[in-house]
Design a protein around this motif. Structure first.
Motif, PDB file in Angstrom:
ATOM      1  N   VAL A  10      11.808  -3.157   0.714  1.00 32.49           N
ATOM      2  CA  VAL A  10      10.957  -3.712  -0.343  1.00 32.49           C
ATOM      3  C   VAL A  10      10.648  -2.596  -1.347  1.00 32.49           C
ATOM      4  CG1 VAL A  10       9.882  -5.591   0.972  1.00 32.49           C
ATOM      5  CG2 VAL A  10       8.954  -3.274   1.149  1.00 32.49           C
ATOM      6  N   PRO A  11      10.345  -2.939  -2.587  1.00 38.47           N
ATOM      7  CA  PRO A  11      10.008  -1.911  -3.578  1.00 38.47           C
ATOM      8  C   PRO A  11       8.663  -1.250  -3.267  1.00 38.47           C
ATOM      9  CG  PRO A  11      10.612  -3.993  -4.641  1.00 38.47           C
ATOM     10  CD  PRO A  11      10.427  -4.284  -3.189  1.00 38.47           C
ATOM     11  N   VAL A  12       8.484  -0.058  -3.817  1.00 45.88           N
ATOM     12  CA  VAL A  12       7.201   0.649  -3.674  1.00 45.88           C
ATOM     13  C   VAL A  12       6.083  -0.212  -4.253  1.00 45.88           C
ATOM     14  CG1 VAL A  12       5.880   2.652  -4.467  1.00 45.88           C
ATOM     15  CG2 VAL A  12       8.246   2.939  -3.743  1.00 45.88           C
ATOM     16  N   GLY A  13       4.978  -0.274  -3.521  1.00 45.27           N
ATOM     17  CA  GLY A  13       3.813  -1.015  -3.994  1.00 45.27           C
ATOM     18  C   GLY A  13       3.750  -2.452  -3.538  1.00 45.27           C
ATOM     19  N   THR A  14       4.759  -2.910  -2.785  1.00 43.88           N
ATOM     20  CA  THR A  14       4.725  -4.286  -2.272  1.00 43.88           C
ATOM     21  C   THR A  14       3.571  -4.452  -1.284  1.00 43.88           C
ATOM     22  OG1 THR A  14       7.124  -4.487  -2.478  1.00 43.88           O
ATOM     23  CG2 THR A  14       6.035  -6.023  -0.973  1.00 43.88           C
ATOM     24  N   GLY A  51       5.894   2.012   0.724  1.00 43.89           N
ATOM     25  CA  GLY A  51       6.301   3.227   0.038  1.00 43.89           C
ATOM     26  C   GLY A  51       7.492   3.852   0.716  1.00 43.89           C
ATOM     27  N   SER A  52       7.544   5.190   0.676  1.00 38.80           N
ATOM     28  CA  SER A  52       8.656   5.914   1.293  1.00 38.80           C
ATOM     29  C   SER A  52       8.164   7.247   1.847  1.00 38.80           C
ATOM     30  CB  SER A  52       9.770   6.132   0.263  1.00 38.80           C
ATOM     31  OG  SER A  52      10.924   6.665   0.875  1.00 38.80           O
ATOM     32  N   THR A  53       6.914   7.262   2.343  1.00 40.06           N
ATOM     33  CA  THR A  53       6.357   8.516   2.857  1.00 40.06           C
ATOM     34  C   THR A  53       6.912   8.816   4.248  1.00 40.06           C
ATOM     35  OG1 THR A  53       4.433   7.294   3.702  1.00 40.06           O
ATOM     36  CG2 THR A  53       4.220   8.324   1.530  1.00 40.06           C
ATOM     37  N   GLY A  54       6.866  10.079   4.626  1.00 42.18           N
ATOM     38  CA  GLY A  54       7.355  10.488   5.940  1.00 42.18           C
ATOM     39  C   GLY A  54       8.863  10.602   5.973  1.00 42.18           C
ATOM     40  N   ASN A  55       9.436  10.353   7.151  1.00 46.20           N
ATOM     41  CA  ASN A  55      10.876  10.434   7.343  1.00 46.20           C
ATOM     42  C   ASN A  55      11.509   9.133   6.848  1.00 46.20           C
ATOM     43  OD1 ASN A  55      13.452  11.028   8.159  1.00 46.20           O
ATOM     44  ND2 ASN A  55      13.083  10.622  10.330  1.00 46.20           N
ATOM     45  N   SER A  56      11.787   9.091   5.557  1.00 44.00           N
ATOM     46  CA  SER A  56      12.278   7.862   4.934  1.00 44.00           C
ATOM     47  C   SER A  56      13.324   8.209   3.892  1.00 44.00           C
ATOM     48  CB  SER A  56      11.115   7.102   4.283  1.00 44.00           C
ATOM     49  OG  SER A  56      11.579   6.019   3.511  1.00 44.00           O
ATOM     50  N   THR A  57      14.384   7.415   3.835  1.00 43.38           N
ATOM     51  CA  THR A  57      15.446   7.649   2.854  1.00 43.38           C
ATOM     52  C   THR A  57      15.302   6.763   1.628  1.00 43.38           C
ATOM     53  OG1 THR A  57      16.860   6.040   3.987  1.00 43.38           O
ATOM     54  CG2 THR A  57      17.075   8.353   4.634  1.00 43.38           C
ATOM     55  N   GLY A  58      14.290   5.916   1.601  1.00 40.35           N
ATOM     56  CA  GLY A  58      14.074   5.036   0.455  1.00 40.35           C
ATOM     57  C   GLY A  58      12.926   4.085   0.735  1.00 40.35           C
ATOM     58  N   PRO A  59      12.423   3.402  -0.287  1.00 32.05           N
ATOM     59  CA  PRO A  59      11.283   2.502  -0.104  1.00 32.05           C
ATOM     60  C   PRO A  59      11.559   1.410   0.921  1.00 32.05           C
ATOM     61  CG  PRO A  59      11.747   2.854  -2.432  1.00 32.05           C
ATOM     62  CD  PRO A  59      12.902   3.429  -1.683  1.00 32.05           C
ATOM     63  N   HIS A  60      10.705   1.295   1.901  1.00 34.55           N
ATOM     64  CA  HIS A  60      10.798   0.221   2.887  1.00 34.55           C
ATOM     65  C   HIS A  60       9.541   0.227   3.750  1.00 34.55           C
ATOM     66  CE1 HIS A  60      12.009   3.584   5.504  1.00 34.55           C
ATOM     67  NE2 HIS A  60      11.763   2.804   6.544  1.00 34.55           N
ATOM     68  N   LEU A  61       9.380  -0.834   4.513  1.00 32.77           N
ATOM     69  CA  LEU A  61       8.315  -0.904   5.506  1.00 32.77           C
ATOM     70  C   LEU A  61       8.941  -0.787   6.890  1.00 32.77           C
ATOM     71  CD1 LEU A  61       5.400  -1.569   6.534  1.00 32.77           C
ATOM     72  CD2 LEU A  61       6.139  -3.973   6.572  1.00 32.77           C
TER      73      LEU A  61
END
Length: 347
Positions: free
Chosen positions: A247-251, A310-320
């Protein structure tokens, strides 16, 4: 993928956002009102959704007007062919009537005249001419004029809609640009909080009206399933312990059921995360968030917004990253897809 019923992000994310955000109650002093950057992102989602809806409505209306103009053009072409046939018939009558002495008969002058209707209204109309042909010519010419006017009106309406839609497209582009910038700022702020080891202040968003009778919901409303539970890879210490929702950032992220927030943390592999305890000894985790809407100890209902993706932490792109556990800690994860399906929430 665990599910063949994935919902594509290409299907109207913004239009779904409009439906969800429009369901929010009016701002109220005792509900916080949502004044932070996350709330601004949500408002821009709403503005973008409305702009997209207006543009799509205008595009469909313009296409309908264009089709109408083309329909009138076809009818007008057929009517002109009919008029031409009548003029040919008049020509044959004129040739039959012509005796070679004196002025050519009226039927021949009708064929040669620039304005046959005007000629037929003059004194020459007293000349012998087939009344049926005369009537047919008049009706055909009037039909031509009517269709030409209708075609011109439809064409003008189409052009006006095209011009308006160009303005709507520009407005839509500007709002989406603002949304993109606000989402970037939200993510930068979230990353700064994680780097500092502190959680951002919860933005008490205006909540959507949750439909009565729904005990369980999906953690986000519009999504595409990405990394499934149990997948192996270098991104995870062992195997993936949850189900990812692209999902996009801010969803807006929703609590899947009624419960209490038992953990709010910001740091490590999960970035900004929330853990909710539910009845029956189950816990759900919502990770890689960009903003919080609840605090530790808060009571939440099914469908209540608890944060924003968002995409904080160990993340390669925006997702939940959504996880179901039997304890508040990692290491007791269950596959979320069948767990939700058993509660009436197929993904």
């Amino acid at each position: 993928m665990r599910s063949s019923r994935r919902r594509s992000l290409l299907v109207p994310v913004l239009l779904c956002a409009l439906a969800a955000l429009a369901a929010r109650p009016a701002d109220s002093p005792d509900k916080g009102g949502g004044t932070g950057l996350g709330a601004k992102v949500l408002r821009l989602y709403e503005d973008a959704a409305r702009a997209a809806q207006r543009y799509e409505d205008g595009r469909r209306e313009a296409e309908a007007r264009r089709s109408k103009a083309l329909e009138y053009r076809k009818l007008l072409d057929r009517q002109r062919q009919k008029t031409d046939s009548l003029h040919e018939e008049l020509g044959r009558v004129a040739r039959a009537q012509y005796r070679g002495d004196g002025e050519p008969p009226l039927t021949e002058r009708l064929v040669l005249a620039d304005d046959s209707q005007e000629l037929m209204r003059g004194p020459e109309a007293a000349a012998p001419v087939d009344p049926a042909v005369k009537k047919a010519i008049g009706e055909s010419l009037r039909a031509e004029a009517r269709l030409a006017a209708e075609e011109a009106e439809a064409q003008a309406a189409w052009q006006a809609l095209e011009e308006r839609n160009a303005g709507l497209a520009e407005r839509k582009k500007k709002i989406e640009g603002k949304l993109h910038a606000a989402r970037s700022r939200l993510e930068e702020k979230a990353e700064a909080s994680v780097a500092a080891g502190s959680c951002p202040v919860a933005d008490r968003l205006d909540q959507p009206d949750v439909r009565a009778g729904r005990s369980w919901v999906a953690p986000v409303e519009t999504y595409k399933l990405s990394a499934p539970f149990g997948r192996a890879g270098t991104r995870w210490a062992n195997r993936h312990t949850g189900q990812d929702f692209a999902v996009p950032v801010g969803t807006p992220v929703r609590s899947v059921g009624t419960g209490r927030v038992v953990k709010v943390a910001c740091g490590g592999a999960f970035g900004i995360q929330v853990v909710v305890r539910h009845a029956g000894g189950y816990y759900t985790q919502y990770a890689h968030l960009a903003a919080l809407a609840v605090g530790q100890g808060d009571r939440v209902g099914a469908g209540q917004w608890i944060g924003q993706s968002g995409s904080t932490g160990n993340s390669t792109g925006p997702h939940l990253h959504f996880e179901v556990r039997t304890t508040p800690q990692t290491g007791s994860a269950l596959d979320p897809v069948p767990w939700l399906s058993q509660r009436g929430v197929p993904l």
